[in-house]
Design a protein around this motif. Sequence first.
Motif, PDB file in Angstrom:
ATOM      1  N   SER A  15       0.831  -1.206   0.000  1.00  0.00           N
ATOM      2  CA  SER A  15       0.000   0.000   0.000  1.00  0.00           C
ATOM      3  C   SER A  15       0.866   1.257   0.000  1.00  0.00           C
ATOM      4  O   SER A  15       0.577   2.230  -0.706  1.00  0.00           O
ATOM      5  CB  SER A  15      -0.923  -0.010   1.223  1.00  0.00           C
ATOM      6  N   TYR A  30       2.398   1.782  -3.422  1.00  0.00           N
ATOM      7  CA  TYR A  30       1.439   2.385  -4.348  1.00  0.00           C
ATOM      8  C   TYR A  30       1.266   3.878  -4.065  1.00  0.00           C
ATOM      9  O   TYR A  30       1.249   4.700  -4.989  1.00  0.00           O
ATOM     10  CB  TYR A  30       0.094   1.678  -4.241  1.00  0.00           C
ATOM     11  N   ARG A  86       2.526   6.315  -6.976  1.00  0.00           N
ATOM     12  CA  ARG A  86       1.464   7.032  -7.682  1.00  0.00           C
ATOM     13  C   ARG A  86       1.825   8.510  -7.798  1.00  0.00           C
ATOM     14  O   ARG A  86       1.612   9.134  -8.842  1.00  0.00           O
ATOM     15  CB  ARG A  86       0.132   6.858  -6.951  1.00  0.00           C
ATOM     16  N   TRP A  98      -4.124  -5.709  -8.938  1.00  0.00           N
ATOM     17  CA  TRP A  98      -4.083  -5.231 -10.316  1.00  0.00           C
ATOM     18  C   TRP A  98      -3.569  -3.806 -10.404  1.00  0.00           C
ATOM     19  O   TRP A  98      -2.746  -3.493 -11.265  1.00  0.00           O
ATOM     20  CB  TRP A  98      -5.477  -5.314 -10.944  1.00  0.00           C
ATOM     21  N   LYS A  99      -4.023  -2.911  -9.515  1.00  0.00           N
ATOM     22  CA  LYS A  99      -3.626  -1.503  -9.623  1.00  0.00           C
ATOM     23  C   LYS A  99      -2.123  -1.331  -9.407  1.00  0.00           C
ATOM     24  O   LYS A  99      -1.502  -0.441  -9.993  1.00  0.00           O
ATOM     25  CB  LYS A  99      -4.409  -0.631  -8.657  1.00  0.00           C
ATOM     26  N   PHE A 109      -0.369  -2.581 -12.605  1.00  0.00           N
ATOM     27  CA  PHE A 109      -0.548  -1.628 -13.696  1.00  0.00           C
ATOM     28  C   PHE A 109       0.335  -0.397 -13.496  1.00  0.00           C
ATOM     29  O   PHE A 109       0.934   0.120 -14.443  1.00  0.00           O
ATOM     30  CB  PHE A 109      -2.012  -1.220 -13.814  1.00  0.00           C
ATOM     31  N   LEU A 110       0.451   0.083 -12.252  1.00  0.00           N
ATOM     32  CA  LEU A 110       1.306   1.237 -11.982  1.00  0.00           C
ATOM     33  C   LEU A 110       2.766   0.885 -12.255  1.00  0.00           C
ATOM     34  O   LEU A 110       3.511   1.691 -12.838  1.00  0.00           O
ATOM     35  CB  LEU A 110       1.126   1.721 -10.546  1.00  0.00           C
ATOM     36  N   LYS A 143       3.306   1.030 -15.927  1.00  0.00           N
ATOM     37  CA  LYS A 143       3.388   2.399 -16.428  1.00  0.00           C
ATOM     38  C   LYS A 143       4.741   3.035 -16.103  1.00  0.00           C
ATOM     39  O   LYS A 143       5.315   3.758 -16.925  1.00  0.00           O
ATOM     40  CB  LYS A 143       2.242   3.242 -15.865  1.00  0.00           C
TER      41      LYS A 143
END
Length: 232
Positions: free
Chosen positions: A148, A151, A155, A218-219, A222-223, A226
């Motif tokens: 967490s 992320y 982000r 998943w998030k 995906f990050l 990217k």
Amino acid sequence: MNQKPGRVIAILGMHRSGTSCLTGSLQEAGLDLGECHTWNPYNKKGNRENQAFVDLHDRILADSGGAWDQPPERAIWSAGHLAAGRRLLADHASSAVLGFKDPRALLVLGGWKSLLPDLEYVGIFRHPEAVAESLQNRSQIPREEALSLWYAYNRILYREWCQERFPLLCFDQEETVFNARVDTVVRQLNLDPVASPQRFYDNQLKTFAARSHHGLPWKIRFLYYKLKRASL
């Protein structure tokens, strides 16, 4: 007129993501870090952090109701925080190119942007599983909480990259590739090419390797994808 260094470069990245290695590598190329840590139990070459910057960031996070491992919804710089930031810059006004590295900087970047409209950036990231294992080893943070945090920090890193398109490195690359990417960053930042064949990067000190994406939310996958697409 406020005194400040000729240039200021912020090294951005999540904890345990290679920020120390990148910062030490840029220091070899002439980046001034001021007085910085050159050894600690979890980083034999030091985290290359200037404690004065870390202390300011910790105060801002605490006064905003958070901490490095509990990012606040918004980090608010008070007038006192801004004054402390100006004093830090004035303390290093003789520096032609000053760098500061602290993963917390990602959480408090707004204040530095207001003090330094021409602030420059370089960033780095690492596979989420490697970061989670390293955080568990260093700070006994459970995997889900570590992911967490990965992320939350990354982000912000990706958002800032989308706005500024600064050099971004991946710490999962092997040594020769990583050093080649560092050389590219050195050129892009107009620093001095590293002359010594003995580089700051030491693969023997890199104790946690990249892992499979299996089991990652998943998030987060995906990050990471990217960030990989954005990196050098």
